[in-house]
Scaffold this motif. Structure first.
Motif, short mmCIF file in Angstrom:
data_model
loop_
_atom_site.label_atom_id
_atom_site.label_comp_id
_atom_site.label_asym_id
_atom_site.label_seq_id
_atom_site.Cartn_x
_atom_site.Cartn_y
_atom_site.Cartn_z
N ALA A 116 0.82 -1.22 0.00
CA ALA A 116 0.00 0.00 0.00
C ALA A 116 0.85 1.27 0.00
N CYS A 117 2.14 1.15 0.30
CA CYS A 117 3.04 2.31 0.36
C CYS A 117 3.94 2.40 -0.87
N LEU A 118 3.54 1.71 -1.95
CA LEU A 118 4.27 1.77 -3.20
C LEU A 118 3.37 2.31 -4.30
N ASP A 119 3.93 3.15 -5.16
CA ASP A 119 3.25 3.65 -6.35
C ASP A 119 4.02 3.16 -7.57
N TYR A 120 3.30 2.86 -8.63
CA TYR A 120 3.90 2.34 -9.85
C TYR A 120 3.60 3.31 -10.99
N VAL A 121 4.63 3.75 -11.69
CA VAL A 121 4.47 4.61 -12.84
C VAL A 121 4.80 3.77 -14.07
N VAL A 122 3.80 3.53 -14.90
CA VAL A 122 3.92 2.62 -16.05
C VAL A 122 4.03 3.43 -17.34
N ASP A 123 5.03 3.08 -18.15
CA ASP A 123 5.18 3.69 -19.47
C ASP A 123 5.31 2.56 -20.49
N ASP A 149 4.55 15.70 -0.38
CA ASP A 149 4.95 16.44 -1.58
C ASP A 149 6.08 15.75 -2.34
N THR A 150 6.54 14.61 -1.83
CA THR A 150 7.61 13.88 -2.50
C THR A 150 7.19 12.43 -2.74
N SER A 151 7.82 11.81 -3.71
CA SER A 151 7.58 10.41 -4.02
C SER A 151 8.86 9.83 -4.61
N PRO A 152 9.84 9.55 -3.74
CA PRO A 152 11.15 9.10 -4.24
C PRO A 152 11.05 7.79 -5.02
N ARG A 153 11.81 7.74 -6.13
CA ARG A 153 11.90 6.50 -6.91
C ARG A 153 12.80 5.53 -6.15
N LEU A 154 12.33 4.30 -6.00
CA LEU A 154 13.13 3.27 -5.35
C LEU A 154 13.98 2.52 -6.36
N PHE A 155 13.32 2.07 -7.43
CA PHE A 155 13.98 1.31 -8.49
C PHE A 155 13.01 1.18 -9.65
N SER A 156 13.50 0.60 -10.74
CA SER A 156 12.68 0.45 -11.95
C SER A 156 12.74 -0.97 -12.47
N PHE A 157 11.74 -1.30 -13.28
CA PHE A 157 11.66 -2.59 -13.96
C PHE A 157 11.41 -2.35 -15.44
N LYS A 158 11.84 -3.28 -16.27
CA LYS A 158 11.53 -3.29 -17.69
C LYS A 158 11.01 -4.69 -18.03
N LEU A 159 9.91 -4.73 -18.75
CA LEU A 159 9.35 -6.00 -19.22
C LEU A 159 9.46 -6.01 -20.74
N ASP A 160 10.21 -6.97 -21.27
CA ASP A 160 10.32 -7.15 -22.71
C ASP A 160 9.07 -7.89 -23.19
N ARG A 161 8.28 -7.25 -24.03
CA ARG A 161 7.02 -7.84 -24.47
C ARG A 161 7.23 -9.14 -25.27
N ALA A 162 8.26 -9.19 -26.08
CA ALA A 162 8.48 -10.34 -26.95
C ALA A 162 8.87 -11.58 -26.16
N SER A 163 9.79 -11.42 -25.22
CA SER A 163 10.31 -12.58 -24.48
C SER A 163 9.62 -12.80 -23.14
N ASP A 180 1.87 9.35 2.44
CA ASP A 180 0.56 9.83 2.86
C ASP A 180 0.44 9.62 4.36
N ALA A 181 -0.75 9.84 4.90
CA ALA A 181 -0.95 9.70 6.35
C ALA A 181 -0.67 8.27 6.81
N ALA A 182 -1.06 7.28 6.03
CA ALA A 182 -0.88 5.88 6.43
C ALA A 182 0.58 5.43 6.30
N CYS A 183 1.26 5.89 5.27
CA CYS A 183 2.62 5.42 4.99
C CYS A 183 3.69 6.33 5.58
N GLY A 184 3.31 7.56 5.91
CA GLY A 184 4.28 8.51 6.44
C GLY A 184 5.03 9.20 5.32
N GLY A 185 5.97 10.04 5.70
CA GLY A 185 6.78 10.75 4.72
C GLY A 185 6.13 12.04 4.26
N ASP A 186 6.91 12.82 3.54
CA ASP A 186 6.47 14.10 3.02
C ASP A 186 5.53 13.87 1.84
#
Length: 112
Positions: free
Chosen positions: A48-55, A79-93, A71-77
Motif C-alpha cells: 500500500a506504500c508503493l506507487d507504480y508509474v507505467v510507461d 509532496d515527495t515520491s522518491p523512486r526506489l527502483f525500476s523494472f523493464k518488461l520485454d514484451r516479446a520474451s 501519505d498519512a498511512a505510509c508517512g513521509g512528506d
C-alpha cells in the motif's frame, strides 16, 4: 506519446473494476512487478506504500518505476515520491529486468 500511468496497488490481487485492454495489461504488469518485489524482498515497505508509474509507449517494452507513496498511512512528506527502483518488461520474451539489483551503477539485470 501516451502519458505514463500511475497506480497504487494495495495488494497484487486482481482488480474488480472494468478497465480498457491497455489498463488490464498495465494491471497485469504491476501485479507481476509487485510479486517480484515481494519474492526478492526488494523493499520492506508495504504494498500500500508503493506507487507504480507505467510507461508502455514504445511498444517493445513496458517500463515501471516504483516509488515510495507518502501519505498519512505510509508517512513521509506527501509532496515527495522518491523512486526506489525500476523494472523493464520485454514484451516479446516476457523477460523482466530491474535496476534494483545494481542501484550503484543503474544497470538492468534479469530477474525472475
Amino acid at each position: 506519446m501516451a502519458p505514463a500511468a500511475t497506480a497504487s496497488v494495495p495488494s497484487p490481487a486482481a482488480s474488480t473494476s472494468v478497465a480498457t485492454p491497455a489498463a488490464d495489461s498495465d494491471d497485469a504488469v504491476i501485479r507481476q512487478v509487485s510479486e517480484t518485489i515481494r519474492k526478492h524482498r526488494l523493499t520492506s515497505l508495504a504494498d500500500a506504500c508503493l506507487d507504480y508509474v507505467v510507461d508502455d509507449s514504445d511498444g517493445a517494452t513496458v517500463d515501471v518505476d516504483v516509488h515510495e507513496k507518502h501519505d498519512a498511512a505510509c508517512g513521509g512528506d506527501p509532496d515527495t515520491s522518491p523512486r526506489l527502483f525500476s523494472f523493464k518488461l520485454d514484451r516479446a520474451s516476457g523477460q523482466l529486468s530491474t535496476d534494483a539489483l545494481d542501484l550503484a551503477d543503474g544497470d538492468f539485470q534479469p530477474i525472475e
